[in-house]
Write an enzyme that holds these catalytic residues in place. Structure first.
Site, PDB file in Angstrom:
ATOM      1  CG  ASP A   1      23.022  34.866  37.220  1.00 56.55           C
ATOM      2  OD1 ASP A   1      23.451  33.711  37.365  1.00 56.55           O
ATOM      3  OD2 ASP A   1      22.121  35.166  36.420  1.00 56.55           O
TER       4      ASP A   1
ATOM      5  CG  HIS B   1      30.308  29.535  36.274  1.00 51.95           C
ATOM      6  ND1 HIS B   1      30.523  28.406  35.525  1.00 51.95           N
ATOM      7  CD2 HIS B   1      29.148  30.062  35.832  1.00 51.95           C
ATOM      8  CE1 HIS B   1      29.539  28.268  34.652  1.00 51.95           C
ATOM      9  NE2 HIS B   1      28.690  29.263  34.810  1.00 51.95           N
TER      10      HIS B   1
HETATM   11  C1  SDX Z   1      24.527  30.342  36.574  1.00 55.76           C
HETATM   12  O1  SDX Z   1      26.354  26.011  34.981  1.00 55.76           O
HETATM   13  C2  SDX Z   1      26.173  27.105  34.319  1.00 55.76           C
HETATM   14  O2  SDX Z   1      26.668  27.271  33.218  1.00 55.76           O
HETATM   15  C3  SDX Z   1      25.266  28.136  35.001  1.00 55.76           C
HETATM   16  C4  SDX Z   1      25.105  29.477  34.277  1.00 55.76           C
HETATM   17  C5  SDX Z   1      24.397  29.318  32.955  1.00 55.76           C
HETATM   18  O3  SDX Z   1      24.599  30.180  32.083  1.00 55.76           O
HETATM   19  O4  SDX Z   1      23.582  28.374  32.815  1.00 55.76           O
HETATM   20  O5  SDX Z   1      26.365  30.067  34.068  1.00 55.76           O
HETATM   21  C6  SDX Z   1      24.242  30.444  35.107  1.00 55.76           C
HETATM   22  O6  SDX Z   1      23.892  29.568  37.239  1.00 55.76           O
HETATM   23  C7  SDX Z   1      25.648  31.154  37.143  1.00 55.76           C
HETATM   24  C8  SDX Z   1      25.880  30.866  38.670  1.00 55.76           C
HETATM   25  C9  SDX Z   1      24.854  31.690  39.469  1.00 55.76           C
HETATM   26  N1  SDX Z   1      24.905  31.312  40.888  1.00 55.76           N
HETATM   27  C10 SDX Z   1      25.397  32.135  41.830  1.00 55.76           C
HETATM   28  O7  SDX Z   1      25.930  33.209  41.578  1.00 55.76           O
HETATM   29  C11 SDX Z   1      25.207  31.631  43.253  1.00 55.76           C
HETATM   30  C12 SDX Z   1      26.496  31.819  44.043  1.00 55.76           C
HETATM   31  N2  SDX Z   1      27.506  30.880  43.503  1.00 55.76           N
HETATM   32  C13 SDX Z   1      27.629  29.593  44.159  1.00 55.76           C
HETATM   33  O8  SDX Z   1      26.485  29.056  44.687  1.00 55.76           O
HETATM   34  C14 SDX Z   1      28.548  28.635  43.385  1.00 55.76           C
HETATM   35  O9  SDX Z   1      29.648  29.344  43.016  1.00 55.76           O
HETATM   36  C15 SDX Z   1      27.995  27.914  42.174  1.00 55.76           C
HETATM   37  C16 SDX Z   1      26.733  27.190  42.464  1.00 55.76           C
HETATM   38  C17 SDX Z   1      27.771  28.855  41.056  1.00 55.76           C
HETATM   39  C18 SDX Z   1      29.056  26.886  41.736  1.00 55.76           C
HETATM   40  O10 SDX Z   1      29.148  25.966  42.745  1.00 55.76           O
HETATM   41  P1  SDX Z   1      30.127  24.685  42.608  1.00 55.76           P
HETATM   42  O11 SDX Z   1      30.792  24.617  41.302  1.00 55.76           O
HETATM   43  O12 SDX Z   1      29.379  23.482  43.056  1.00 55.76           O
HETATM   44  O13 SDX Z   1      31.258  25.082  43.588  1.00 55.76           O
HETATM   45  P2  SDX Z   1      31.226  24.781  45.140  1.00 55.76           P
HETATM   46  O14 SDX Z   1      29.867  25.096  45.682  1.00 55.76           O
HETATM   47  O15 SDX Z   1      31.790  23.429  45.344  1.00 55.76           O
HETATM   48  O16 SDX Z   1      32.215  25.920  45.666  1.00 55.76           O
HETATM   49  C19 SDX Z   1      33.608  25.689  45.686  1.00 55.76           C
HETATM   50  C20 SDX Z   1      34.110  26.430  46.919  1.00 55.76           C
HETATM   51  C21 SDX Z   1      33.317  26.064  48.168  1.00 55.76           C
HETATM   52  O17 SDX Z   1      34.194  26.234  49.280  1.00 55.76           O
HETATM   53  P3  SDX Z   1      34.862  24.865  49.885  1.00 55.76           P
HETATM   54  O18 SDX Z   1      33.741  23.912  50.214  1.00 55.76           O
HETATM   55  O19 SDX Z   1      35.790  24.353  48.778  1.00 55.76           O
HETATM   56  O20 SDX Z   1      35.616  25.360  51.114  1.00 55.76           O
HETATM   57  O21 SDX Z   1      33.890  27.854  46.731  1.00 55.76           O
HETATM   58  C22 SDX Z   1      32.981  28.333  47.705  1.00 55.76           C
HETATM   59  C23 SDX Z   1      32.244  27.122  48.265  1.00 55.76           C
HETATM   60  O22 SDX Z   1      31.852  27.370  49.614  1.00 55.76           O
HETATM   61  N3  SDX Z   1      32.050  29.211  47.015  1.00 55.76           N
HETATM   62  C24 SDX Z   1      31.631  30.386  47.481  1.00 55.76           C
HETATM   63  C25 SDX Z   1      30.805  30.897  46.466  1.00 55.76           C
HETATM   64  N4  SDX Z   1      30.744  30.024  45.460  1.00 55.76           N
HETATM   65  C26 SDX Z   1      31.513  28.988  45.796  1.00 55.76           C
HETATM   66  N5  SDX Z   1      31.891  31.045  48.632  1.00 55.76           N
HETATM   67  C27 SDX Z   1      31.276  32.258  48.774  1.00 55.76           C
HETATM   68  N6  SDX Z   1      30.451  32.813  47.843  1.00 55.76           N
HETATM   69  C28 SDX Z   1      30.207  32.167  46.681  1.00 55.76           C
HETATM   70  N7  SDX Z   1      29.407  32.712  45.769  1.00 55.76           N
END
Ligand code: SDX
Length: 430
Positions: A365, A307
């Site tokens: 989710d 998140h």
């Molecule tokens: C919602 O914003 C909100 O409030 C949203 C929400 C709401 O109520 O409105 O809470 C609802 O959207 C919840 C999130 C649902 N999405 C998912 O579950 C999809 C999977 N999660 C990721 O795509 C990700 O965690 C996000 C999009 C939720 C957050 O992404 P960020 O904050 O941009 O973080 P990032 O992509 O920069 O990740 C940081 C690191 C990265 O690694 P590095 O580049 O630092 O090496 O963490 C890794 C990412 O690769 N990472 C994951 C991961 N999520 C982040 N690695 C594996 N699996 C994951 N799910």
């Protein structure tokens, strides 16, 4: 320099004292609105990781402590004591309603659930297998083609009627989309049923026989809608604020928010979690998929994990996990293999160094889809359910934005990395 300012000194020594603004709780903000005028530079923050886009009184989140409050009330207390209709009143009006106010608001919502009959014709034009989110965004956007009487944002009565229509009609539009997908006749709403009972009726009743509403299912839906109702400046809410900031009519702003929610990185994740669990299949495959999620060369991510704000447990996920257990047991659903797989996947991921280091916890989710599925709602409808809950948050933020006396159109700048000026080349010279 006053203590409530950040001093910025440019490489050539130009000094700016940027005012610090303090909120009720949570991080202060540095007001950079004069930065370009004083220093000739923009800030740069793709994805707005460290950028506050507005001041808001609606929802507070503390990502480190796993706190979520609507108008100051902890979501755990609202989940325990309130209802989605009461929480909707709170988000829209800023205070919990009196008994009379709640009764009046509930009655108003019940009286606005029907659609203009002409809107039902849209569903005759969609393919039977159209994605429900495509239909929801299209039909909500069409509301500005029907409700010409409430598009004056300056009129408080128009803003109220718009809010009532969005909250009341989304379940009806969602149900019409679902009925099209399964080839069943549309069921009209009933004013004698409460919000969630009515949704279950419109989804699952058929003209051929009486339908008995399962109160456990209605309660589970009500709790899920409370937990999805608002979440500060998330992607879809920021989209609604941005679209509304141009003065576009509010129905179009909400339709823009629905489209933004659809993405798998945002509200589309609940649908993606179920597809992922089905792809993993059983606990013996968990290690392989966790390894894929950690592999930088593999685009696979563990859906439902991570998140932007919560670097600890998403408080909603904790509540939903408990409820999933209760609902599956009470409904006697055989779907527990998926739930058991989700529980095991959570345990494996939470013990893994990569997930610990990157603060990746289950989010809202991760478990919600398990419950929707246990209620008989298909995976393709999961993000639609998210949109129904979030519709009141979008509406509350639109109202706050449009009534902000200092409000202006949202128009960010950029870092230009394209070509420097060059002259046109005749086609025979290219
Ligand atoms: C919602 O914003 C909100 O409030 C949203 C929400 C709401 O109520 O409105 O809470 C609802 O959207 C919840 C999130 C649902 N999405 C998912 O579950 C999809 C999977 N999660 C990721 O795509 C990700 O965690 C996000 C999009 C939720 C957050 O992404 P960020 O904050 O941009 O973080 P990032 O992509 O920069 O990740 C940081 C690191 C990265 O690694 P590095 O580049 O630092 O090496 O963490 C890794 C990412 O690769 N990472 C994951 C991961 N999520 C982040 N690695 C594996 N699996 C994951 N799910």
């Amino acid at each position: 320099m006053s203590q409530d300012a950040f001093r910025l000194t440019s490489p050539d020594g130009k000094v700016s004292d940027l005012p610090v603004r303090k909120g009720t709780i949570g991080p202060d903000v540095v007001d950079i609105s004069t930065l370009y005028r004083e220093q000739g530079v923009f800030t740069y923050d793709p994805g707005f990781v460290s950028t506050g886009s507005c001041a808001s009184e609606i929802t507070f989140i503390d990502g480190e402590e796993g706190v979520l409050m609507y108008r100051g009330y902890p979501v755990e207390q609202l989940a325990k004591h309130s209802s989605f209709i009461e929480v909707s009143y709170l988000l829209l009006h800023g205070e919990l309603p009196t008994a009379t106010q709640l009764e009046e608001f509930d009655r108003t919502i019940r009286m606005h659930t029907m659609l203009n009959e002409g809107m039902l014709n849209f569903f005759k034009g969609f393919r039977y297998d159209a994605h429900p989110m495509a239909m929801l965004s299209a039909v909500v956007g069409s509301m500005s083609a029907y409700y010409h009487d409430t598009t004056n944002a300056a009129d408080a009565a128009h803003r109220d009627i718009f809010a009532h229509r969005i909250l009341a009609k989304l379940p009806t539009i969602a149900a019409a989309a679902y009925k099209l997908n399964i080839g069943q006749p549309f069921m009209y709403p009933r004013n004698d049923l409460n919000y969630c009972e009515n949704l279950l009726h419109m989804f699952f009743a058929v003209p051929a026989e009486p339908y008995e509403i399962d109160e456990v299912a209605a309660e589970a839906l009500d709790l899920l809608f409370i937990l999805h109702a608002d979440h500060e400046q998330n992607c879809s809410t920021s989209t609604v604020r941005m679209a509304g900031s141009s003065g576009a009519n509010p129905y179009s702003a909400i339709a823009a928010g629905i489209s933004a929610l659809w993405g798998p990185a945002h509200g589309g994740a609940n649908e993606a979690v179920l597809s992922m669990l089905e792809e993993i299949g059983d606990t013996s495959q968990i290690g392989k998929y966790v390894a894929k999620a950690k592999d930088k060369n593999d685009p696979f991510r563990l859906m439902g994990f991570g998140h932007r704000v919560y670097k600890n447990f998403d408080p909603r996920a904790t509540i939903i996990r408990k409820m999933a257990h209760k609902v599956l047991k009470k409904l006697g659903r055989k779907d527990t293999p998926l739930f058991d797989l989700a529980l095991e996947l959570e345990q494996v991921a939470l013990k893994d160094e990569y997930f610990i280091e990157k603060n990746l916890y289950p989010n809202v989710d991760f478990y919600s889809g398990i419950i929707y599925r246990a209620l008989g709602i298909p995976t393709s409808m999961f993000t639609v359910m998210f949109a129904i809950g979030r519709s009141v948050g979008w509406t509350a933020h639109w109202r706050e934005m449009i009534t902000d006396p200092s409000g202006k159109i949202s128009r960010p700048r950029q870092l230009y990395t394209g070509s420097a000026q060059r002259d046109y080349l005749a086609i025979d010279k290219r």
